[in-house]
Design a protein around this motif. Structure first.
Motif, PDB file in Angstrom:
ATOM      1  N   ARG A 168       0.667  -1.249  -0.014  1.00 10.95           N
ATOM      2  CA  ARG A 168       0.061  -0.059  -0.126  1.00 10.95           C
ATOM      3  C   ARG A 168       0.871   1.362  -0.042  1.00 10.95           C
ATOM      4  NH1 ARG A 168      -2.585  -0.072   6.153  1.00 10.95           N
ATOM      5  NH2 ARG A 168      -0.424   0.044   7.267  1.00 10.95           N
ATOM      6  N   THR A 169       0.479   2.306  -0.717  1.00  9.19           N
ATOM      7  CA  THR A 169       1.184   3.293  -0.801  1.00  9.19           C
ATOM      8  C   THR A 169       0.934   4.591   0.141  1.00  9.19           C
ATOM      9  OG1 THR A 169      -0.396   4.546  -2.338  1.00  9.19           O
ATOM     10  CG2 THR A 169       1.365   3.218  -3.373  1.00  9.19           C
ATOM     11  N   HIS A 170      -0.464   4.186   0.724  1.00  9.57           N
ATOM     12  CA  HIS A 170      -0.731   5.339   1.879  1.00  9.57           C
ATOM     13  C   HIS A 170      -1.789   4.465   2.737  1.00  9.57           C
ATOM     14  CE1 HIS A 170      -4.008   6.815  -1.187  1.00  9.57           C
ATOM     15  NE2 HIS A 170      -3.882   5.525  -1.326  1.00  9.57           N
ATOM     16  N   THR A 171      -2.063   5.101   3.855  1.00  7.21           N
ATOM     17  CA  THR A 171      -3.330   4.485   4.912  1.00  7.21           C
ATOM     18  C   THR A 171      -4.468   4.743   4.372  1.00  7.21           C
ATOM     19  OG1 THR A 171      -2.668   6.124   6.288  1.00  7.21           O
ATOM     20  CG2 THR A 171      -1.505   4.112   6.802  1.00  7.21           C
ATOM     21  N   SER A 172      -4.647   5.514   3.368  1.00  4.73           N
ATOM     22  CA  SER A 172      -6.082   5.793   2.869  1.00  4.73           C
ATOM     23  C   SER A 172      -7.141   4.450   2.570  1.00  4.73           C
ATOM     24  CB  SER A 172      -6.009   6.817   1.908  1.00  4.73           C
ATOM     25  OG  SER A 172      -5.376   7.988   2.220  1.00  4.73           O
ATOM     26  N   PRO A 173      -6.343   3.510   1.920  1.00  4.70           N
ATOM     27  CA  PRO A 173      -7.318   2.364   1.782  1.00  4.70           C
ATOM     28  C   PRO A 173      -8.126   1.819   3.300  1.00  4.70           C
ATOM     29  CG  PRO A 173      -5.094   1.555   1.356  1.00  4.70           C
ATOM     30  CD  PRO A 173      -4.986   3.306   1.382  1.00  4.70           C
ATOM     31  N   VAL A 174      -7.572   1.948   4.401  1.00  4.36           N
ATOM     32  CA  VAL A 174      -8.146   1.891   5.578  1.00  4.36           C
ATOM     33  C   VAL A 174      -9.410   2.670   5.582  1.00  4.36           C
ATOM     34  CG1 VAL A 174      -7.966   1.288   8.068  1.00  4.36           C
ATOM     35  CG2 VAL A 174      -6.140   1.201   6.648  1.00  4.36           C
ATOM     36  N   GLN A 175      -9.672   3.894   5.159  1.00  2.00           N
ATOM     37  CA  GLN A 175     -10.771   4.650   5.138  1.00  2.00           C
ATOM     38  C   GLN A 175     -11.838   3.866   4.403  1.00  2.00           C
ATOM     39  OE1 GLN A 175     -11.118   8.357   2.909  1.00  2.00           O
ATOM     40  NE2 GLN A 175      -8.860   8.930   3.518  1.00  2.00           N
ATOM     41  N   ALA A 176     -11.558   3.404   3.108  1.00  2.00           N
ATOM     42  CA  ALA A 176     -12.634   2.582   2.357  1.00  2.00           C
ATOM     43  C   ALA A 176     -12.901   1.304   2.811  1.00  2.00           C
ATOM     44  CB  ALA A 176     -11.607   2.216   0.828  1.00  2.00           C
ATOM     45  N   ARG A 177     -11.949   0.508   3.310  1.00  2.00           N
ATOM     46  CA  ARG A 177     -12.358  -0.771   4.173  1.00  2.00           C
ATOM     47  C   ARG A 177     -13.176  -0.403   5.375  1.00  2.00           C
ATOM     48  NH1 ARG A 177      -9.553  -5.076   3.354  1.00  2.00           N
ATOM     49  NH2 ARG A 177      -7.875  -5.414   1.837  1.00  2.00           N
ATOM     50  N   THR A 178     -12.685   0.575   6.132  1.00  2.00           N
ATOM     51  CA  THR A 178     -13.672   0.800   7.603  1.00  2.00           C
ATOM     52  C   THR A 178     -14.973   1.361   7.058  1.00  2.00           C
ATOM     53  OG1 THR A 178     -11.577   1.735   8.460  1.00  2.00           O
ATOM     54  CG2 THR A 178     -13.587   2.108   9.688  1.00  2.00           C
ATOM     55  N   MET A 179     -15.222   2.224   6.192  1.00  2.00           N
ATOM     56  CA  MET A 179     -16.532   2.661   5.620  1.00  2.00           C
ATOM     57  C   MET A 179     -17.515   1.346   5.173  1.00  2.00           C
ATOM     58  SD  MET A 179     -16.396   6.300   4.026  1.00  2.00           S
ATOM     59  CE  MET A 179     -14.827   6.283   3.249  1.00  2.00           C
ATOM     60  N   GLY A 180     -16.730   0.579   4.320  1.00  2.79           N
ATOM     61  CA  GLY A 180     -17.406  -0.468   3.653  1.00  2.79           C
ATOM     62  C   GLY A 180     -17.647  -1.546   4.517  1.00  2.79           C
ATOM     63  N   ALA A 181     -17.159  -1.720   5.795  1.00  3.16           N
ATOM     64  CA  ALA A 181     -17.476  -2.737   6.581  1.00  3.16           C
ATOM     65  C   ALA A 181     -18.745  -2.247   7.486  1.00  3.16           C
ATOM     66  CB  ALA A 181     -16.610  -2.778   7.782  1.00  3.16           C
ATOM     67  N   LYS A 182     -19.239  -1.084   7.275  1.00  6.55           N
ATOM     68  CA  LYS A 182     -20.498  -0.555   7.720  1.00  6.55           C
ATOM     69  C   LYS A 182     -21.714  -0.664   6.966  1.00  6.55           C
ATOM     70  CE  LYS A 182     -17.802   1.400  11.283  1.00  6.55           C
ATOM     71  NZ  LYS A 182     -17.877   1.333  12.694  1.00  6.55           N
ATOM     72  N   ASP A 183     -22.652  -0.444   7.715  1.00  9.48           N
ATOM     73  CA  ASP A 183     -24.043  -0.497   6.652  1.00  9.48           C
ATOM     74  C   ASP A 183     -24.582   0.742   5.922  1.00  9.48           C
ATOM     75  OD1 ASP A 183     -25.006   0.855   8.647  1.00  9.48           O
ATOM     76  OD2 ASP A 183     -26.651  -0.638   9.326  1.00  9.48           O
ATOM     77  N   GLY A 184     -23.512   1.745   5.760  1.00 11.36           N
ATOM     78  CA  GLY A 184     -23.981   2.839   5.144  1.00 11.36           C
ATOM     79  C   GLY A 184     -24.939   3.908   5.960  1.00 11.36           C
ATOM     80  N   SER A 185     -24.944   3.783   7.133  1.00 16.45           N
ATOM     81  CA  SER A 185     -25.646   4.693   7.870  1.00 16.45           C
ATOM     82  C   SER A 185     -25.090   4.890   9.473  1.00 16.45           C
ATOM     83  CB  SER A 185     -26.962   4.217   8.440  1.00 16.45           C
ATOM     84  OG  SER A 185     -26.919   2.881   9.197  1.00 16.45           O
ATOM     85  N   GLU A 186     -23.985   4.044   9.592  1.00 19.04           N
ATOM     86  CA  GLU A 186     -23.352   4.266  10.668  1.00 19.04           C
ATOM     87  C   GLU A 186     -22.262   5.205  10.916  1.00 19.04           C
ATOM     88  OE1 GLU A 186     -21.017   1.096  13.769  1.00 19.04           O
ATOM     89  OE2 GLU A 186     -22.274   0.327  12.141  1.00 19.04           O
ATOM     90  N   PRO A 187     -22.187   6.329  11.747  1.00 13.25           N
ATOM     91  CA  PRO A 187     -20.984   7.156  11.805  1.00 13.25           C
ATOM     92  C   PRO A 187     -19.483   6.358  11.748  1.00 13.25           C
ATOM     93  CG  PRO A 187     -22.452   7.831  13.370  1.00 13.25           C
ATOM     94  CD  PRO A 187     -22.986   6.392  13.062  1.00 13.25           C
ATOM     95  N   VAL A 188     -18.450   7.054  11.185  1.00 16.17           N
ATOM     96  CA  VAL A 188     -17.237   6.632  11.332  1.00 16.17           C
ATOM     97  C   VAL A 188     -16.171   7.788  12.059  1.00 16.17           C
ATOM     98  CG1 VAL A 188     -15.181   5.667  10.356  1.00 16.17           C
ATOM     99  CG2 VAL A 188     -17.430   5.258   9.237  1.00 16.17           C
ATOM    100  N   LYS A 189     -15.364   7.353  12.809  1.00 14.47           N
ATOM    101  CA  LYS A 189     -14.406   8.259  13.388  1.00 14.47           C
ATOM    102  C   LYS A 189     -13.250   7.348  13.868  1.00 14.47           C
ATOM    103  CE  LYS A 189     -14.651  12.109  16.667  1.00 14.47           C
ATOM    104  NZ  LYS A 189     -15.347  12.672  17.812  1.00 14.47           N
TER     105      LYS A 189
END
Ligand code: PHE
Length: 344
Positions: A168-189
């Motif tokens: 990985r070239t940056h840690t940004s993929p973890v953004q996509a992974r964390t959001m993707g693991a939720k159901d689209g309504s849960e806040p992420v922090k």
């Protein structure tokens, strides 16, 4: 015969007295009390004695044997004690010797900085996430609005494992992974610390492997001012309450609008000096509002949800905070460098 026995007794006792080792004593024992010894010899000749003399000499011979055996035993105990004493003396440890100082290690400067940054964000309610260092092309680029052939991929040339897998070239993929693991309504922090890789030639400010800390907040009504507030709180706690921040427009494919954050130069207080290259400001990190495409690909409705994201390099933060002049110091592991940053 009586004289002979007395003579032998004296002789033997004198030798016992002189013996200075357990072995020497054994030799004396064999010599005088053994089957071929002179006392046995005398006893053998008893047949020639008169009836009256026989028991007297027999008794004497026994007494002589007895006294020699006794003397040997006493001497043997004494010699064994002395030998043990000597051995103990030789093996004894001088407890009064001052101890050699034990070298105690400590956390690596990079570890300390990452933990410090983590603590600051945990204090603001962020949770810590992690992701894989060998990442798919999808999470590293595509899910971050960098489709195949996008020119911005050039900025992050990497080490490929296969066509679809890369370091990985940056840690940004973890953004996509964390959001993707939720159901689209849960806040992420969340924040995500970790190693990243780029095909770079190592020099004082570049390393083919370094560290990043990603930050992401997704919820309803998240605005740029929230990003600014969080980053301002971070900068002041990290570098001191007297430091100012400023945001400059920038570009990242996964944020829109995108910014770069600077902090005011500590050395000149903002007037301009060699450290800040005359500008009064030092660049610290990149960030912005999460691109609607990124939200959508992760299952969030961009009309309802918004978010901010940022990414920083802990090496750079440590270099600025402690005046480290070469990023390679973090990886060459020279203890003379590292031990300066061990906290007592
Ligand atoms: N991933 C970006 C980089 O490595 C940093 C960044 C993270 C920018 C999040 C914006 C938002 O350059």
């Amino acid at each position: 015969m009586k004289e002979r026995l007395e003579e032998l007794q004296q002789e033997a006792l004198a030798k016992v007295e002189q013996a200075d080792s357990v072995q020497g004593l054994k030799d004396v024992k064999v010599e005088y009390l053994g089957k071929k010894g002179p006392i046995t010899e005398v006893l053998r000749g008893m047949g020639k004695l008169s009836k009256e003399e026989r028991p007297v000499i027999g008794q004497l011979a026994n007494d002589v044997r007895e006294s020699i055996a006794q003397a040997i035993e006493t001497k043997q105990t004494a010699l064994e004690d002395a030998e043990l004493e000597k051995q103990l003396e030789e093996e004894s440890i001088d407890v009064t010797l001052p101890a050699r100082p034990v070298k105690v290690g400590g956390p690596h400067l990079l570890t300390s900085i990452v933990e410090e940054i983590e603590d600051l964000f945990i204090g603001m309610g962020f949770e810590i996430k992690e992701g894989p260092e060998v990442e798919t092309d999808y999470y590293n680029f595509e899910a971050l609005n960098l489709p195949k052939g996008h020119p911005a991929r050039d900025m992050q040339d990497s080490f490929y494992v296969t066509e679809e897998l890369l370091m990985r070239t940056h840690t940004s993929p973890v953004q996509a992974r964390t959001m993707g693991a939720k159901d689209g309504s849960e806040p992420v922090k969340m924040i995500c610390p970790g190693k990243v890789y780029r095909r770079d030639t190592d020099d004082a400010t570049h390393s083919h492997q370094f560290t990043q800390i990603e930050g992401l907040l997704v919820d309803k009504n998240v605005r740029m001012s929230d990003l600014k507030g969080v980053l301002n709180a971070f900068a002041k706690q990290m570098f001191g309450a007297d430091r100012e921040i400023r945001l400059r427009p920038s570009f990242f494919p996964f944020t829109e609008p995108s910014v770069e954050m600077d902090i005011s130069c500590k050395v000149c207080g903002g007037k301009g000096c060699s450290v800040c290259k005359g500008t009064g400001w030092i660049e610290i990190l990149g960030g912005g509002m999460v691109h609607p495409n990124v939200l959508e690909m992760a299952g969030y409705d961009p009309k309802e949800y918004s978010g901010f994201a940022f990414g920083m390099g802990p090496e750079r933060i440590a270099m600025l905070k402690y005046g480290v002049d070469d990023i390679r110091h973090f990886y060459t592991n020279d203890v003379r460098f590292l031990e300066q940053y061990h906290k007592a």
